[in-house]
Scaffold this motif. Structure first.
Motif, PDB file in Angstrom:
ATOM      1  N   LEU A  17      48.516  81.179 -35.533  1.00  0.00           N
ATOM      2  CA  LEU A  17      49.880  80.866 -35.942  1.00  0.00           C
ATOM      3  C   LEU A  17      49.867  79.994 -37.198  1.00  0.00           C
ATOM      4  O   LEU A  17      49.009  79.113 -37.340  1.00  0.00           O
ATOM      5  N   PRO A  18      50.836  80.200 -38.105  1.00  0.00           N
ATOM      6  CA  PRO A  18      50.865  79.411 -39.355  1.00  0.00           C
ATOM      7  C   PRO A  18      51.579  78.071 -39.192  1.00  0.00           C
ATOM      8  O   PRO A  18      52.079  77.516 -40.165  1.00  0.00           O
ATOM      9  N   TYR A  19      51.663  77.558 -37.981  1.00  0.00           N
ATOM     10  CA  TYR A  19      52.346  76.297 -37.717  1.00  0.00           C
ATOM     11  C   TYR A  19      51.387  75.334 -37.028  1.00  0.00           C
ATOM     12  O   TYR A  19      50.554  75.740 -36.218  1.00  0.00           O
ATOM     13  N   THR A  20      51.520  74.055 -37.367  1.00  0.00           N
ATOM     14  CA  THR A  20      50.658  73.041 -36.742  1.00  0.00           C
ATOM     15  C   THR A  20      51.439  72.059 -35.880  1.00  0.00           C
ATOM     16  O   THR A  20      50.845  71.343 -35.080  1.00  0.00           O
ATOM     17  N   TRP A  21      52.773  71.998 -36.068  1.00  0.00           N
ATOM     18  CA  TRP A  21      53.629  71.082 -35.316  1.00  0.00           C
ATOM     19  C   TRP A  21      53.046  69.657 -35.357  1.00  0.00           C
ATOM     20  O   TRP A  21      52.645  69.196 -36.423  1.00  0.00           O
ATOM     21  N   ASP A  22      52.976  68.962 -34.211  1.00  0.00           N
ATOM     22  CA  ASP A  22      52.442  67.596 -34.179  1.00  0.00           C
ATOM     23  C   ASP A  22      51.074  67.551 -33.502  1.00  0.00           C
ATOM     24  O   ASP A  22      50.647  66.494 -33.033  1.00  0.00           O
ATOM     25  N   ILE A  23      50.394  68.676 -33.460  1.00  0.00           N
ATOM     26  CA  ILE A  23      49.114  68.759 -32.744  1.00  0.00           C
ATOM     27  C   ILE A  23      48.103  67.771 -33.310  1.00  0.00           C
ATOM     28  O   ILE A  23      47.377  67.094 -32.572  1.00  0.00           O
ATOM     29  N   GLY A  24      48.056  67.661 -34.632  1.00  0.00           N
ATOM     30  CA  GLY A  24      47.088  66.774 -35.267  1.00  0.00           C
ATOM     31  C   GLY A  24      47.308  65.315 -34.929  1.00  0.00           C
ATOM     32  O   GLY A  24      46.342  64.554 -34.763  1.00  0.00           O
ATOM     33  N   GLN A  25      48.567  64.888 -34.797  1.00  0.00           N
ATOM     34  CA  GLN A  25      48.847  63.487 -34.471  1.00  0.00           C
ATOM     35  C   GLN A  25      48.275  63.121 -33.108  1.00  0.00           C
ATOM     36  O   GLN A  25      47.614  62.084 -32.951  1.00  0.00           O
ATOM     37  N   PHE A  26      48.536  63.962 -32.111  1.00  0.00           N
ATOM     38  CA  PHE A  26      48.028  63.674 -30.767  1.00  0.00           C
ATOM     39  C   PHE A  26      46.498  63.711 -30.737  1.00  0.00           C
ATOM     40  O   PHE A  26      45.864  62.896 -30.053  1.00  0.00           O
ATOM     41  N   ASP A  27      45.909  64.638 -31.466  1.00  0.00           N
ATOM     42  CA  ASP A  27      44.455  64.745 -31.494  1.00  0.00           C
ATOM     43  C   ASP A  27      43.826  63.511 -32.132  1.00  0.00           C
ATOM     44  O   ASP A  27      42.793  63.008 -31.659  1.00  0.00           O
ATOM     45  N   ARG A  28      44.438  62.991 -33.193  1.00  0.00           N
ATOM     46  CA  ARG A  28      43.898  61.783 -33.843  1.00  0.00           C
ATOM     47  C   ARG A  28      43.951  60.582 -32.901  1.00  0.00           C
ATOM     48  O   ARG A  28      42.995  59.802 -32.814  1.00  0.00           O
ATOM     49  N   VAL A  29      45.056  60.419 -32.197  1.00  0.00           N
ATOM     50  CA  VAL A  29      45.174  59.306 -31.248  1.00  0.00           C
ATOM     51  C   VAL A  29      44.146  59.462 -30.129  1.00  0.00           C
ATOM     52  O   VAL A  29      43.499  58.490 -29.711  1.00  0.00           O
TER      53      VAL A  29
END
Length: 418
Positions: free
Chosen positions: A47-59
């Protein structure tokens, strides 16, 4: 990923074979869970969308390494949960997605308790409700993503179900157990935590009126709901958002390609209250056809007809069927205050369809009798159910009386002994 998927599958198998003995649920839940795994593992990376996945992964990664990361309290809460998963399983977002799929299919269990509490005469299975909860398109997609939507929906619906159980059974132990669950809901989505408190405040007031053997009239109910509305507005203004923050959030969310009512700002709290009903309608029913400008917009628009049908079906079910008034007041207050609260600051239907999913489940619960009637008609059309079936079929057939307006708008006693 393989280990987490295997363990989640084994837990689900153990649950449905040993603890939750429902053969129909056993049949439906495993395909749904594996469908979530398919979306998480195969579809999501494409999918060409990332939403907020990266924020949760960083935390989550910072939690594992012992580092400090600046993030909002809600992101930090789910990121911490995701970090706990990273301690035992591979440190990758798909690990959280696997367990989100588990929460997505388990949410039917508290939903089933809620609709059977709201309509106690519906003691049989409602396969239509089960199918909608497990397979509604947008929840199916978003609950498969490594974000907080699945866990917050499961926690909130479980909080409502346990609270209803504590009220109906007068079980103090369960009532105490609800408190930490509410705390979890509040940390994940503070707005749902406050909405839940208002709902139980209204339900408790109805319970008190009945206990005092007073008449539950429209004026008395209006006084209760009016007082709770004022309390809810105060909590919104003092706990969640100051006036300046409301306008800041309104401007922040009116960005991107899925915006509606952009450029709007509140001049006073009176403007806020005046606009609340209209904005709630936008929140529940957007995107409208003219909003569709991309494939993702079209995907979001597919939910609009479903929500409209569920909304009308919920009203019809309450109007024409016997119901438990305490549970009904709880769910109605939750839906209305949730719609008003989210609608007041939401200006983007891309975000709105995610926030709306939990409220859609409330609509499914309230619309259960109409959904049961649809199910019965479909099964008879397919020849699955004989015209003179067993006790379960007879229970379902009660939903067909919706067309004849029998026993319209009855009120079911709140307690078995009343």
């Amino acid at each position: 990923m393989v280990v987490s998927a295997v363990l989640a599958s084994l837990f689900l198998l153990l649950l449905v074979t040993k603890w939750y003995d429902d053969h129909q649920y056993q049949f439906a839940v495993l395909p749904a869970f594996f469908g979530h795994l398919f979306v998480s593992i195969v579809v999501l990376p494409r999918l060409p969308y990332t939403w907020d996945i990266g924020q949760f992964d960083r935390v989550a990664s910072a939690f594992v390494s012992g580092e400090l990361v600046s993030a909002s309290s809600t992101v930090a809460t789910y990121g911490t949960f995701q970090g706990l998963l990273y301690v035992f399983f591979p440190s990758e977002p798909v690990t959280a997605a696997v367990f989100n799929g588990l929460f997505a299919v388990l949410v039917y269990i508290p939903v089933a308790y809620l609709y059977r509490s709201l309509y106690p005469w519906m003691s049989g299975h409602n396969y239509g409700v089960m199918a909608l909860i497990l397979y509604l398109p947008l929840p199916f997609l978003f609950f498969s993503l490594p974000m907080r939507d699945a866990l917050s929906a499961f926690s909130f619906i479980s909080f409502l179900a346990l609270g209803v159980y504590a009220l109906r059974e007068r079980d103090a132990a369960i009532g105490l157990a609800v408190v930490p669950l509410w705390g979890m809901v509040f940390l994940l989505r503070p707005e749902l935590g406050l909405v839940g408190l208002l709902g139980f405040g209204a339900a408790g007031s109805v319970k008190l009126i009945r206990a005092l053997e007073l008449e539950l009239s429209i004026p008395s109910l209006a006084v209760v709901l009016g007082g709770l509305g004022a309390l809810g507005f105060g909590l919104f203004a003092e706990v969640l958002y100051s006036f300046e923050r409301v306008n800041a959030e309104l401007a922040y969310r009116a960005q991107g390609g899925a915006v509606y009512l952009d450029g709007m700002q509140y001049g006073s709290w009176f403007d806020f209250l005046l606009a609340a009903p209209g904005r709630a309608i936008y929140f529940i029913f957007t995107p409208f056809p003219l909003h569709v400008e991309s494939v993702f917009h079209l995907l979001a628009f597919t939910a609009t007809p479903i929500v409209i049908v569920l909304f009308v079906s919920a009203i019809r079910s309450l109007y024409e069927c016997e119901f438990d008034e305490t549970v009904a007041v709880l769910l109605i207050v939750v839906f209305l205050t949730g719609s008003a609260g989210y609608g007041a600051i939401n200006s983007n239907f891309g975000t709105g369809v995610r926030h709306r999913m939990t409220l859609e489940f409330i609509l499914v619960v309230v619309a259960a009798p109409v959904i049961a009637r649809w199910e019965l008609l479909v099964r008879e059309w397919l020849g699955v159910v004989p015209r003179h079936g067993d006790e379960h079929d007879e229970q379902q057939r009660k939903a067909q009386k919706l067309d004849s307006h029998v026993e319209a708008r009855g009120e079911y006693p709140n307690e078995a002994g009343e």
